[in-house]
Design a protein around this motif. Structure first.
Motif, short mmCIF file in Angstrom:
data_model
loop_
_atom_site.label_atom_id
_atom_site.label_comp_id
_atom_site.label_asym_id
_atom_site.label_seq_id
_atom_site.Cartn_x
_atom_site.Cartn_y
_atom_site.Cartn_z
N ALA A 21 0.83 -1.20 0.00
CA ALA A 21 0.00 0.00 0.00
C ALA A 21 0.87 1.26 0.00
CB ALA A 21 -0.92 -0.02 1.22
N VAL A 22 1.97 1.25 0.78
CA VAL A 22 2.86 2.41 0.81
C VAL A 22 3.52 2.60 -0.55
CG1 VAL A 22 5.01 3.29 1.80
CG2 VAL A 22 3.26 2.31 3.28
N ALA A 23 3.94 1.52 -1.19
CA ALA A 23 4.58 1.62 -2.50
C ALA A 23 3.63 2.22 -3.54
CB ALA A 23 5.08 0.25 -2.94
N ILE A 24 2.40 1.79 -3.51
CA ILE A 24 1.42 2.34 -4.45
C ILE A 24 1.19 3.82 -4.17
CG2 ILE A 24 -0.97 2.20 -5.22
CD1 ILE A 24 0.81 -0.05 -6.24
N ALA A 25 1.10 4.19 -2.84
CA ALA A 25 0.84 5.59 -2.50
C ALA A 25 2.04 6.48 -2.82
CB ALA A 25 0.51 5.70 -1.01
N ALA A 26 3.26 5.91 -2.78
CA ALA A 26 4.47 6.70 -3.02
C ALA A 26 4.81 6.84 -4.49
CB ALA A 26 5.65 6.07 -2.29
N MET A 27 4.03 6.32 -5.36
CA MET A 27 4.35 6.42 -6.78
C MET A 27 4.40 7.88 -7.25
SD MET A 27 2.22 3.31 -8.60
CE MET A 27 2.68 3.92 -10.21
N LEU A 28 3.40 8.68 -6.86
CA LEU A 28 3.37 10.06 -7.32
C LEU A 28 4.51 10.89 -6.73
CD1 LEU A 28 1.95 12.12 -9.05
CD2 LEU A 28 0.42 12.62 -7.13
N PRO A 29 4.82 10.83 -5.39
CA PRO A 29 5.99 11.58 -4.90
C PRO A 29 7.30 11.15 -5.55
CG PRO A 29 4.56 10.98 -3.08
CD PRO A 29 4.03 10.27 -4.28
N ALA A 30 7.44 9.83 -5.83
CA ALA A 30 8.67 9.37 -6.48
C ALA A 30 8.79 9.95 -7.88
CB ALA A 30 8.69 7.85 -6.52
N CYS A 31 7.67 10.06 -8.57
CA CYS A 31 7.71 10.67 -9.91
C CYS A 31 8.12 12.14 -9.84
CB CYS A 31 6.34 10.52 -10.59
SG CYS A 31 5.94 8.81 -11.02
N VAL A 32 7.61 12.85 -8.84
CA VAL A 32 7.98 14.26 -8.69
C VAL A 32 9.49 14.39 -8.42
CG1 VAL A 32 7.66 16.31 -7.26
CG2 VAL A 32 5.69 14.95 -7.95
N ILE A 33 10.03 13.55 -7.55
CA ILE A 33 11.47 13.60 -7.25
C ILE A 33 12.29 13.28 -8.49
CG2 ILE A 33 13.30 12.49 -5.91
CD1 ILE A 33 11.28 12.15 -3.64
N ALA A 34 11.83 12.29 -9.28
CA ALA A 34 12.55 11.95 -10.51
C ALA A 34 12.57 13.12 -11.47
CB ALA A 34 11.92 10.71 -11.15
N VAL A 35 11.45 13.79 -11.63
CA VAL A 35 11.40 14.96 -12.51
C VAL A 35 12.34 16.06 -12.00
CG1 VAL A 35 9.90 16.80 -13.39
CG2 VAL A 35 9.08 14.44 -13.34
N PHE A 36 12.37 16.28 -10.66
CA PHE A 36 13.25 17.30 -10.09
C PHE A 36 14.71 16.97 -10.36
CE2 PHE A 36 15.80 18.93 -6.56
CZ PHE A 36 15.47 20.27 -6.60
N LEU A 37 15.09 15.70 -10.24
CA LEU A 37 16.48 15.31 -10.49
C LEU A 37 16.83 15.48 -11.96
CD1 LEU A 37 16.81 12.12 -8.24
CD2 LEU A 37 17.72 14.40 -7.80
N ILE A 38 15.90 15.13 -12.86
CA ILE A 38 16.17 15.29 -14.30
C ILE A 38 16.40 16.76 -14.63
CG2 ILE A 38 15.13 15.07 -16.58
CD1 ILE A 38 13.77 12.51 -15.57
N VAL A 39 15.57 17.64 -14.04
CA VAL A 39 15.73 19.08 -14.29
C VAL A 39 17.06 19.57 -13.74
CG1 VAL A 39 14.79 21.35 -13.76
CG2 VAL A 39 13.25 19.50 -14.40
N GLY A 40 17.43 19.10 -12.52
CA GLY A 40 18.70 19.53 -11.94
C GLY A 40 19.88 19.05 -12.73
N LEU A 41 19.88 17.78 -13.22
CA LEU A 41 20.98 17.27 -14.01
C LEU A 41 21.09 17.98 -15.36
CD1 LEU A 41 20.64 13.45 -13.26
CD2 LEU A 41 22.52 14.94 -12.56
N ALA A 42 19.98 18.46 -15.83
CA ALA A 42 20.00 19.20 -17.10
C ALA A 42 20.52 20.62 -16.92
CB ALA A 42 18.60 19.22 -17.72
N GLY A 43 20.75 21.05 -15.67
CA GLY A 43 21.30 22.37 -15.43
C GLY A 43 20.27 23.47 -15.34
N GLY A 45 18.46 24.13 -12.62
CA GLY A 45 18.12 24.39 -11.23
C GLY A 45 18.10 25.87 -10.92
N GLY A 46 17.66 26.18 -9.74
CA GLY A 46 17.54 27.57 -9.31
C GLY A 46 16.41 27.68 -8.29
N TRP A 47 16.26 28.89 -7.81
CA TRP A 47 15.26 29.02 -6.75
C TRP A 47 13.85 28.78 -7.28
CZ3 TRP A 47 11.24 32.44 -6.60
CH2 TRP A 47 11.26 33.53 -7.50
N LYS A 48 13.60 29.09 -8.56
CA LYS A 48 12.26 28.85 -9.11
C LYS A 48 11.99 27.36 -9.23
CE LYS A 48 12.10 33.19 -11.70
NZ LYS A 48 11.98 33.83 -13.03
N ALA A 49 13.00 26.60 -9.73
CA ALA A 49 12.83 25.15 -9.82
C ALA A 49 12.70 24.54 -8.43
CB ALA A 49 14.00 24.54 -10.57
N ASP A 50 13.49 25.05 -7.48
CA ASP A 50 13.39 24.54 -6.11
C ASP A 50 12.00 24.79 -5.54
OD1 ASP A 50 16.00 23.83 -6.35
OD2 ASP A 50 16.79 25.54 -5.21
#
Length: 767
Positions: A21-43, A45-50
């Motif tokens: 149940a926790v894994a299913i519920a955490a799918m959306l937060p994990a997707c948000v973190i993945a998107v944040f990391l992709i944006v940061g690796l692409a360069g 980042g900044g206070w707006k992205a944060d």
């Protein structure tokens, strides 16, 4: 199936269901973190992205919390049945009961079959059904995007991720710079220390200055506070501000508002501590009898600027103390030790017993002192009667008695009728000083310097100027060579000129003293050779050998500055005069001890009024004080003549002082004890005189016959007289019988010298 095993299976099943149940519920937060990391690796980042990432993550977490549902109790049984492939929900039948009466045997058989089927029951690993909640498999697309962004970033992956999580306030002003430093007090002698931006702890000396400079601040400086008070910034340029503050108390420095904190420091203010110093060895006379040898050691966190010896006379607590400077160690030394040979003959306390205290001053002006140590100052050897009289006046001025008015009258009388020969120049100088001396003028320091100059002029006579020029030349050469050892050498021409000056001064001095030409030339030649050798050693960098030779040169010059010009017969005469003086004082002290013993043993009658003790004891105390003054004068004369026994005479003065105090209080027994100790000290001083090598036997009668009426005696073995004591028909418990028993006990002590046995035998009537 045992109930314990079933309970374990149900607990495990509930855990597996909760993880899914926790894994299913955490799918959306994990997707948000993945998107944040992709944006940061692409360069990007900044206070707006944060900020966007934080908002999206907050909504995702809220959605996950609302979506999460804990597993129901019956769901655990269904999970066990599904993973164990048990048909017909056998776990539900465990709680059923038979509906027909008499069917219990059949129901028990059914339960036994269920238990056998459940014996192999199990719970598998968590298997979240991601596909049911992500039918388009977007999770794999995000994973591929993250891997591709990491590969594309290459070596910049780490810095880009670090920059992406470095949150910068949207209110921060770009280009703002802050520098802060602490400047220690000037006396500390250290450089300023930069503390910069950040958070931490700082230590600073009390009295330090805190400086804060802000650049790129625009039209207003950022908020800065210390100890709850705002820093007062001043504008130094466009967009630049500065604040300064003296640090006296521990405080916290903050720069910037709480939502944009630039720096925060805890500044601990440390109070400076005074130096610690003590005597490394007790002060005492040097080998020549004219200097005082000192040794000290100590510590100082802030170096030293001055080191000295304070001296206060023991016999006159209200007298003016004297001070002698000592060579100070390097200013920045944390620990120090040293020794010195002080010439204190010019001190107004010369020849007195003093309490010496070391005083060290650090760069902050704080003074540390040692514990006082008592020692005897050497006295100048004076043979001119006028010089001796002026020296007495100099001592009286230091002690503050009998007062300036009386001293002025004595000075005028001395100038009008000198008791000894004086040169015309010295006679005029003495008359001028006597005329100018009054109750207020000159001041104490000037008066003491003038009196000491007159003492030297009267003692040296026509040779005064020659000796003075020699002393100045010797001092100038020594100082130049010492500066060379310290790394500041003088040029060769200067050293040669100083050596020539010293040579001329030695010739003039030796001619004034009438020294034979051969001996004078030999001494001058030896000193010149040693001075040139030190000069060459300094030029060659051999500082260790130069330091040793400089010590030899100092000793040679000291011997010339303090010559022994008197013959052996004159020395023997001074020794005999001192011995006669001591013998006279001992005889008077013995008579005083006899009278004290008679007062102590005087009978009291029951029908007779008590004899008042104040009058006789006061008279005895007065005589004791007079003898103490005589002994003090004799000690100064012996010290001036370089005779031994100064320590014993100091003990005798202390014993006489104790006896006088006891007699004034009417305590005859304590007075007797002090008088015995005084006679013992005088006898030891006479023994020291008698054991001087090459001297004649001491006149004056020795210790025989001293204190014949005093019980107990005062010598090394007691009374030491030749009389016997008759006990007669004294009672068994009388004082005489007790004295007899004490003498017998002492005579029976093991290891007693033969002299003591003979003495106790005489007292007991055996010889």
């Amino acid at each position: 199936m045992p109930a314990a095993r079933l309970a374990r299976l149900r607990r495990r099943a509930r855990r597996v269901l909760a993880i899914e149940a926790v894994a299913i519920a955490a799918m959306l937060p994990a997707c948000v973190i993945a998107v944040f990391l992709i944006v940061g690796l692409a360069g990007f980042g900044g206070w707006k992205a944060d900020l966007a990432g934080l908002i999206a993550l907050a909504f995702a977490l809220r959605h996950a919390i609302r979506r999460y549902r804990p597993p129901a109790p019956e769901a655990a049984d269904r999970r066990i049945e599904r993973d164990s492939r048990l048909p017909h929900r056998p776990l539900a039948a465990l709680g059923d009961e038979p509906a027909l009466a008499g069917a219990m045997p059949l129901w028990d058989a059914h339960r036994a079959r269920l238990d056998r089927s459940l014996a192999t029951a199990r719970v598998g690993l968590p298997r979240p059904d991601f596909a049911a909640h992500d039918p388009f498999a977007l999770r794999f697309l995000l994973l591929l995007g993250l891997i591709a962004a990491w590969i594309a970033a290459g070596s910049q992956a780490g810095p880009r991720l670090a920059a992406s999580v470095d949150f910068t306030s949207p209110f921060a002003r770009p280009g703002l710079g802050v520098q802060a430093w602490i400047t220690p007090p000037r006396w500390a002698g250290t450089t300023p220390r930069l503390i910069g931006a950040g958070t931490g702890k700082v230590r600073a000396l009390a009295g330090s200055t805190l400086s804060v400079v802000v650049t790129g601040a625009g039209s207003a400086a950022p908020a800065a506070r210390i100890a709850g008070k705002a820093l007062d910034f001043t504008n130094i340029a466009t967009g630049s501000f500065r604040a300064r503050l003296r640090l006296d108390h521990t405080a916290t420095l903050t720069i910037g508002p709480f939502w944009n904190r630039i720096a925060r420091y805890r500044i601990t203010v440390i109070e400076p501590t005074p130096p610690r110093i003590g005597f490394a060895a007790p002060p005492g006379p040097a080998g020549d009898g004219q200097h005082v040898a000192l040794a000290w050691r100590g510590t100082s966190r802030y170096g030293l600027t001055a080191l000295g010896l304070d001296m206060a006379p023991v016999d006159a607590p209200g007298a003016v103390p004297d001070h002698a400077a000592l060579p100070a160690p390097p200013a920045h030394a944390a620990s120090f030790a040293g020794s010195a040979r002080l010439d204190l003959l010019a001190s107004p306390l010369a020849g007195m017993m003093v309490d010496g205290t070391l005083a060290a001053v650090n760069r902050d002006g704080q003074t540390g002192t040692s514990s006082p140590v008592r020692f005897q100052l050497p006295a100048p050897a004076l043979h001119n009667q006028v010089a001796r009289a002026i020296e007495v006046l100099r001592h009286d001025l230091a002690l503050g008695t009998p007062g300036r008015t009386v001293l002025a009258a004595r000075l005028r009388a001395l100038a009008a009728a000198p008791p000894g020969p004086l040169t015309p120049g010295t006679r005029k100088a003495l008359a001028r000083f006597a005329a100018s001396f009054g109750p207020a003028t000159p001041d104490y320091a000037q008066a003491q310097a003038s009196l000491w100059m007159l003492v030297q002029r009267a003692e040296l006579g026509a040779t005064y100027k020659a000796v003075q020029k020699f002393d100045e030349a010797a001092q100038a050469l020594r100082q130049a060579l010492k500066r060379g050892l310290a790394g500041h050498p003088a040029d060769r021409q200067t050293i040669e000129r100083l050596i020539s000056r010293l040579d001329r001064a030695m010739q003039a001095r030796q001619a004034a003293h009438g020294t034979p030409d051969a001996r004078a030339a030999a001494r001058r030649s030896a000193i010149d050779r040693l001075a040139h050798r030190i000069e060459n050693e300094l030029a060659a960098g051999e500082t260790a050998r130069a330091r040793q030779d400089l010590a030899k040169l100092r000793q040679m010059l000291d011997r010339m500055q303090n010559p022994s010009a008197r013959s052996e017969s004159q020395a023997a005469q001074r020794q005999q005069e001192a011995a006669r003086h001591l013998a006279s004082i001992m005889r008077q002290e013995a008579r005083l001890m006899d009278q004290t013993a008679q007062q102590e043993t005087m009978p009291r009658f029951g029908n007779q009024a008590a004899i008042p003790e104040s009058s006789p004891s006061a008279g005895l105390a007065g005589r004791q004080d007079a003898l103490r003054r005589q002994l003090s004068s004799a000690a100064r004369a012996m010290a001036g003549a370089g005779l031994p026994g100064q320590a014993q005479l100091g003990h005798g003065q202390q014993a006489m002082g104790s006896a006088g105090n006891a007699l004034r209080a009417g305590d005859m027994r304590a007075g007797l004890s002090g008088e015995r100790a005084a006679i013992a000290a005088l006898q030891q001083a006479q023994n020291a005189l008698a054991t001087m090598p090459g001297k004649a036997a001491m006149p004056g009668g020795g210790p025989s016959g001293l204190g014949q009426h005093a019980a107990g005696g005062a010598g090394e073995f007691g009374n030491q007289n030749d009389s016997t004591v008759s006990i007669g028909k004294a009672g068994a418990h009388s004082d005489a019988r007790r004295i007899q028993g004490e003498l017998i006990r002492r005579d029976a002590a093991p290891g007693l010298p033969p002299e003591a046995h003979r003495y106790y035998g005489r007292l007991l009537g055996g010889e």
